[in-house]
Design a protein around this motif. Sequence first.
Motif, PDB file in Angstrom:
ATOM      1  N   LEU A   1       0.918  -1.251  -0.029  1.00  0.00           N
ATOM      2  CA  LEU A   1       0.030  -0.087  -0.074  1.00  0.00           C
ATOM      3  C   LEU A   1       1.014   1.379  -0.168  1.00  0.00           C
ATOM      4  N   SER A   2       1.882   1.143   0.719  1.00  0.00           N
ATOM      5  CA  SER A   2       2.657   2.436   0.682  1.00  0.00           C
ATOM      6  C   SER A   2       3.324   2.775  -0.633  1.00  0.00           C
ATOM      7  N   HIS A   3       3.465   1.830  -1.511  1.00  0.00           N
ATOM      8  CA  HIS A   3       3.694   2.297  -2.950  1.00  0.00           C
ATOM      9  C   HIS A   3       2.867   3.043  -3.489  1.00  0.00           C
ATOM     10  N   HIS A   4       1.633   3.213  -3.150  1.00  0.00           N
ATOM     11  CA  HIS A   4       0.651   3.705  -3.882  1.00  0.00           C
ATOM     12  C   HIS A   4       0.131   4.955  -2.959  1.00  0.00           C
ATOM     13  N   VAL A   5       0.130   4.952  -1.758  1.00  0.00           N
ATOM     14  CA  VAL A   5      -0.488   6.331  -0.956  1.00  0.00           C
ATOM     15  C   VAL A   5       0.600   6.384   0.151  1.00  0.00           C
ATOM     16  N   GLY A   6       0.779   7.392   0.737  1.00  0.00           N
ATOM     17  CA  GLY A   6       1.503   7.819   1.909  1.00  0.00           C
ATOM     18  C   GLY A   6       1.152   6.866   3.111  1.00  0.00           C
ATOM     19  N   VAL A   7       1.907   6.405   3.716  1.00  0.00           N
ATOM     20  CA  VAL A   7       1.410   5.523   5.198  1.00  0.00           C
ATOM     21  C   VAL A   7       2.697   6.047   6.042  1.00  0.00           C
ATOM     22  N   ASP A   8       2.226   6.767   7.281  1.00  0.00           N
ATOM     23  CA  ASP A   8       3.153   6.998   8.294  1.00  0.00           C
ATOM     24  C   ASP A   8       2.869   5.850   9.332  1.00  0.00           C
ATOM     25  N   ARG A   9       4.018   5.228   9.610  1.00  0.00           N
ATOM     26  CA  ARG A   9       4.074   3.878  10.659  1.00  0.00           C
ATOM     27  C   ARG A   9       4.647   4.411  11.747  1.00  0.00           C
ATOM     28  N   TYR A  10       3.979   4.194  12.961  1.00  0.00           N
ATOM     29  CA  TYR A  10       4.429   4.489  14.275  1.00  0.00           C
ATOM     30  C   TYR A  10       4.329   3.271  15.217  1.00  0.00           C
TER      31      TYR A  10
ATOM     32  N   ILE B   1     -13.537   0.539   6.462  1.00  0.00           N
ATOM     33  CA  ILE B   1     -13.506   0.015   4.963  1.00  0.00           C
ATOM     34  C   ILE B   1     -12.801  -1.446   5.151  1.00  0.00           C
ATOM     35  N   ASP B   2     -13.094  -2.360   4.723  1.00  0.00           N
ATOM     36  CA  ASP B   2     -12.992  -3.928   4.637  1.00  0.00           C
ATOM     37  C   ASP B   2     -11.744  -3.920   3.698  1.00  0.00           C
ATOM     38  N   ALA B   3     -10.382  -4.321   4.143  1.00  0.00           N
ATOM     39  CA  ALA B   3      -9.424  -4.127   3.285  1.00  0.00           C
ATOM     40  C   ALA B   3      -9.446  -5.448   2.393  1.00  0.00           C
ATOM     41  N   ALA B   4     -10.016  -6.503   2.909  1.00  0.00           N
ATOM     42  CA  ALA B   4     -10.181  -7.775   2.361  1.00  0.00           C
ATOM     43  C   ALA B   4     -11.116  -7.857   1.122  1.00  0.00           C
ATOM     44  N   SER B   5     -11.860  -6.802   1.069  1.00  0.00           N
ATOM     45  CA  SER B   5     -12.910  -6.895   0.052  1.00  0.00           C
ATOM     46  C   SER B   5     -12.201  -6.189  -1.508  1.00  0.00           C
ATOM     47  N   PHE B   6     -10.878  -5.875  -1.362  1.00  0.00           N
ATOM     48  CA  PHE B   6     -10.329  -5.320  -2.677  1.00  0.00           C
ATOM     49  C   PHE B   6      -9.492  -6.385  -3.118  1.00  0.00           C
ATOM     50  N   GLY B   7      -9.258  -6.327  -4.355  1.00  0.00           N
ATOM     51  CA  GLY B   7      -8.408  -7.484  -5.112  1.00  0.00           C
ATOM     52  C   GLY B   7      -6.963  -7.177  -4.738  1.00  0.00           C
ATOM     53  N   SER B   8      -6.574  -5.935  -4.751  1.00  0.00           N
ATOM     54  CA  SER B   8      -5.225  -5.905  -4.332  1.00  0.00           C
ATOM     55  C   SER B   8      -5.153  -4.633  -3.484  1.00  0.00           C
ATOM     56  N   PRO B   9      -3.843  -4.384  -2.885  1.00  0.00           N
ATOM     57  CA  PRO B   9      -3.595  -3.050  -2.251  1.00  0.00           C
ATOM     58  C   PRO B   9      -3.658  -1.801  -3.212  1.00  0.00           C
ATOM     59  N   ALA B  10      -3.313  -2.034  -4.534  1.00  0.00           N
ATOM     60  CA  ALA B  10      -3.328  -0.951  -5.483  1.00  0.00           C
ATOM     61  C   ALA B  10      -4.955  -0.417  -5.470  1.00  0.00           C
ATOM     62  N   GLN B  11      -5.843  -1.252  -5.466  1.00  0.00           N
ATOM     63  CA  GLN B  11      -7.080  -1.046  -5.706  1.00  0.00           C
ATOM     64  C   GLN B  11      -7.486  -0.384  -4.450  1.00  0.00           C
ATOM     65  N   LEU B  12      -7.164  -0.849  -3.396  1.00  0.00           N
ATOM     66  CA  LEU B  12      -7.596  -0.129  -2.156  1.00  0.00           C
ATOM     67  C   LEU B  12      -7.058   1.210  -1.996  1.00  0.00           C
TER      68      LEU B  12
END
Length: 326
Positions: free
Chosen positions: A150-159, A232-243
């Motif tokens: 997912l981090s390849h497609h949108v910014g994700v800040d990890r703590y 939002i149910d992450a498992a309902s998307f076919g890929s992290p790119a779609q999410l």
Amino acid sequence: MRSTSPIILFYTSYFGKPVDIAAIPECGSPVEWTNDRRRLSEATAVVFHLPDFREIADARKYGGQDWVAWSMESRRNYPLMADPRFMRHFDITMTYETGSDVWAPYLPPHAFWQKARASPIARKTETALAVHFQSSKFDDSRRGALVAELSHHVGVDRYGRHQPNRHVEGPDLGRQTKLEIISRYPFCLALENSIAPDYVTEKMFDPLAAGTVPVYLGAPNAARFVPENSYIDAASFGSPAQLAAYLRHLVETPAEYQAYFAWRDRPLPERLADWITQSEVAPTCRLAALVHRRLAERQPGLSRRSSLPFGPLPFLRARLRRWRKG
């Protein structure tokens, strides 16, 4: 003078530390709580924290005594919970699973939901679309792969302690600081460490309290534990790119994003409200009431002879392990 109330003994530690008996609330069904193993033969019920299963094998079981299997951890991470040969030694279960004899979910109380509704939604001031908190390395859910992709497609800040790219600035006040950080992001990755029915933890509820939309990966029946259209149910998307594409779409379409907060203006679903009311009674109090009921139904004059449910060799190994720890 010792109490004449039923005795409930916490035989194992809780992740290596003694159970805090003083923190157990007063209950309508009086019992005497103890973690003194020397009182095993007196105990009406004995509680074993299953993640500390190495401490169990040297316990003797006495006639007429109830053994309680206690765990808030996913059975995926502790497979013994799904092993009938192991679980047959226990008379009562006290877990997050809805089918337990004493149900102990992570559901927040009614006051949590009232406060969440009353709290304004903070402005989303961070550049990244999503925030993620993780300290444990447990990853049966493959959440690590989801975050990485997912981090390849949108910014994700990890703590947190596990692979962070951001750190708390200023004093860390625990959950208060965590919620303040979450509130600054449109989305919070709420990723369980494993996927099991009913295993819905604070990872789902913290974003709801903070006024942020959870992107959830975990229990397949998670919708039963929250208001409709609140996550939002992450498992309902076919890929992290779609999410990722859907998250970007929501940010670009404010009306659709705001629809995820409509639950704040509606009553909780009746089923969920009933569950919350039930879970507001402390699990220890519900266990005490169940022990009283089972004691009243028990036939008098039962033999108090003891047995070694796990056999002599595991008994000796457990005793040796305990002796080495001092």
